[in-house]
Scaffold this motif. Structure first.
Motif, PDB file in Angstrom:
ATOM      1  N   GLY A 187      -1.869  -0.486   8.707  1.00 36.38           N
ATOM      2  CA  GLY A 187      -1.774   0.910   8.292  1.00 36.38           C
ATOM      3  C   GLY A 187      -0.487   1.581   8.734  1.00 36.38           C
ATOM      4  N   ILE A 188       0.477   0.781   9.196  1.00 35.79           N
ATOM      5  CA  ILE A 188       1.738   1.322   9.708  1.00 35.79           C
ATOM      6  C   ILE A 188       2.899   0.777   8.886  1.00 35.79           C
ATOM      7  N   ALA A 189       3.689   1.679   8.325  1.00 43.92           N
ATOM      8  CA  ALA A 189       4.848   1.264   7.540  1.00 43.92           C
ATOM      9  C   ALA A 189       5.963   0.785   8.465  1.00 43.92           C
TER      10      ALA A 189
ATOM     11  N   ILE B 186       1.709   3.620   1.735  1.00 46.72           N
ATOM     12  CA  ILE B 186       1.883   4.131   3.098  1.00 46.72           C
ATOM     13  C   ILE B 186       3.380   4.251   3.303  1.00 46.72           C
ATOM     14  N   SER B 187       3.845   5.393   3.786  1.00 43.97           N
ATOM     15  CA  SER B 187       5.286   5.584   3.878  1.00 43.97           C
ATOM     16  C   SER B 187       5.660   6.542   4.997  1.00 43.97           C
ATOM     17  N   ASN B 188       6.877   6.365   5.512  1.00 42.65           N
ATOM     18  CA  ASN B 188       7.450   7.321   6.459  1.00 42.65           C
ATOM     19  C   ASN B 188       8.605   8.103   5.824  1.00 42.65           C
TER      20      ASN B 188
ATOM     21  N   LYS C 214       0.834  -1.200   0.000  1.00 42.32           N
ATOM     22  CA  LYS C 214       0.000   0.000   0.000  1.00 42.32           C
ATOM     23  C   LYS C 214       0.869   1.251   0.000  1.00 42.32           C
TER      24      LYS C 214
ATOM     25  N   GLY D  52       5.281  -5.135   2.913  1.00 42.20           N
ATOM     26  CA  GLY D  52       6.043  -3.969   3.340  1.00 42.20           C
ATOM     27  C   GLY D  52       7.504  -4.117   3.007  1.00 42.20           C
TER      28      GLY D  52
ATOM     29  N   GLU E 133       3.162  -1.973   4.675  1.00 41.31           N
ATOM     30  CA  GLU E 133       2.764  -2.224   6.063  1.00 41.31           C
ATOM     31  C   GLU E 133       3.653  -3.290   6.700  1.00 41.31           C
TER      32      GLU E 133
ATOM     33  N   TYR F 159       7.933   1.463   3.496  1.00 42.14           N
ATOM     34  CA  TYR F 159       6.782   1.529   2.594  1.00 42.14           C
ATOM     35  C   TYR F 159       5.884   0.325   2.844  1.00 42.14           C
TER      36      TYR F 159
END
Length: 385
Positions: free
Chosen positions: A82-84, A30-32, A28, A58, A76, A74
């Motif tokens: 919902g957390i990378a 989702i990234s930091n 997904k 991930g 999960e 990136y």
């Protein structure tokens, strides 16, 4: 962990391609990634280019370039969280363990005033035969360069090798089974004439450490390597990790069990670590300490088996535990390299000595794709510029 190259088994998944019937998982968006620097933007662009076919839930990335460390997550760490993953998320690193085993074995030899040319015979139980072919005994060099003539996997491993329950078979593969294999297996070639990737050889190397120190593999590693290098998040036992920081492993779209113990094969692939610790490990290999351990690290980086093996877009030859790797699309760059994979994870570590740079990639899904190869190449270009 499956390899598209027949010679390279399980943990050495150079170009591990999914079959057409396999489920391809897209991480997904989702990234930091903070997107503050040119490197941040280049990594993000590479991810977006290949995201759809990376086949992972991930990915955790560590980069060291121009004396600066950067980390990126990136997708999960666990599907639906919902957390990378971040720099402190745990992954199984599979066969990168072999580099730790080789350094520790080299350190042991230096302690004893010995070299990689010393035969392994004195370290083994007396009831085992001398492992030799055509008048050449197996020595430490042969184990570390995958040229011992031992097969890539013990032939008494068990049915889990064929049914997908590999982790369970590892947990049952004790020292007695390893010694039974050595008692009954002929060497496939004269030592130091043929390269054949061997998990069995590296499992044996870890067991030789245990026999010498009369301790279990994890304790030896902690005392001789992990402690001195301050790798506090690199473990052999999951019980010593913070389980709240673990990623979950996946294969073909399904959660899989962790591989905690590989028993007598621990030296081939038991380690769990984080992107942060793996960069620290890479830095210790770039700039070894001025100690006996540092000398051991330096010695394992010497190219020892000269002939190259080609596998897809790369060619490799043998250092001691490590490989020298040259990518056909980056022919002027030389990397110290190893990869790894377990039932639900895969990993890569590249060190570019000339550039003083490091790349670590940790996936929480096992099977690679062409997109992963392309993504890796894009990241290698970043650390090589």
């Amino acid at each position: 962990m499956k390899s598209a190259t027949p010679l390279l088994f399980l943990w050495l998944s150079l170009a591990a391609a999914c079959k057409t019937e396999d489920i391809i998982t897209s991480p997904k968006l989702i990234s930091n990634n903070p997107l503050l620097s040119a490197t941040d933007s280049a990594v993000n662009k590479a991810f977006l280019n290949y995201q759809s076919d990376l086949n992972t839930v991930g990915v955790s990335i560590g980069l060291y370039k121009n004396q600066k460390t950067s980390f990126y997550g990136y997708g999960e760490s666990k599907l639906g969280s919902g957390i990378a993953p971040d720099k402190n998320t745990f992954f199984e690193i599979g066969s990168i363990t072999k580099t730790f085993t080789s350094i520790t074995a080299m350190n042991m030899l230096l302690e004893k005033g010995q070299t990689i040319e010393n035969p392994i015979r004195p370290y083994l139980p007396t009831n085992l035969p001398t492992l030799a072919r055509d008048g050449v005994e197996i020595n430490f060099k042969h184990l570390m360069t995958h040229t011992s003539g031992l097969s890539y996997f013990p032939d008494n491993f068990g049915t889990g090798y064929y049914t997908g329950n590999v982790g369970e078979e590892f947990a049952k593969y004790d020292r007695n089974k390893l010694f039974t294999w050595l008692l009954n297996t002929p060497l496939r070639s004269k030592p130091f004439t043929t390269w054949e990737y061997s998990n069995g050889a590296m499992g044996l190397l870890g067991t030789l450490l245990e026999l010498n120190y009369e301790k279990e593999y994890g304790s030896i590693l902690k005392e001789k390597l992990l402690g001195p290098l301050q790798l506090t998040d690199t473990k052999t036992d999951m019980n010593e990790t913070d389980m709240s920081r673990w990623s979950k492993g996946y294969s073909n779209g399904k959660e899989v069990a962790y591989w905690n113990s590989l028993n007598a094969m621990n030296g081939a692939g038991v380690i769990k670590s984080t992107a942060s610790d793996m960069i620290k490990y890479g830095l210790a290999n770039l700039n070894p300490p001025s100690t006996r351990l540092g000398d051991a690290i330096t010695k394992t980086q010497q190219v020892t088996f000269l002939p190259f093996t080609e596998a897809g877009r790369i060619k490799i030859n043998g250092r001691l535990g490590w490989f020298q790797c040259i990518h056909k699309d980056l022919p002027n760059e030389i990397f110290i390299w190893h990869n790894g994979g377990t039932g639900g994870y895969s990993s890569d570590m590249y060190i570019n000595e000339a550039r003083g740079s490091i790349l670590v990639i940790l996936y929480n899904t096992d099977k690679g794709t062409q997109a992963r190869e392309d993504f890796t190449l894009a990241l290698l270009r970043i650390i090589s510029n």
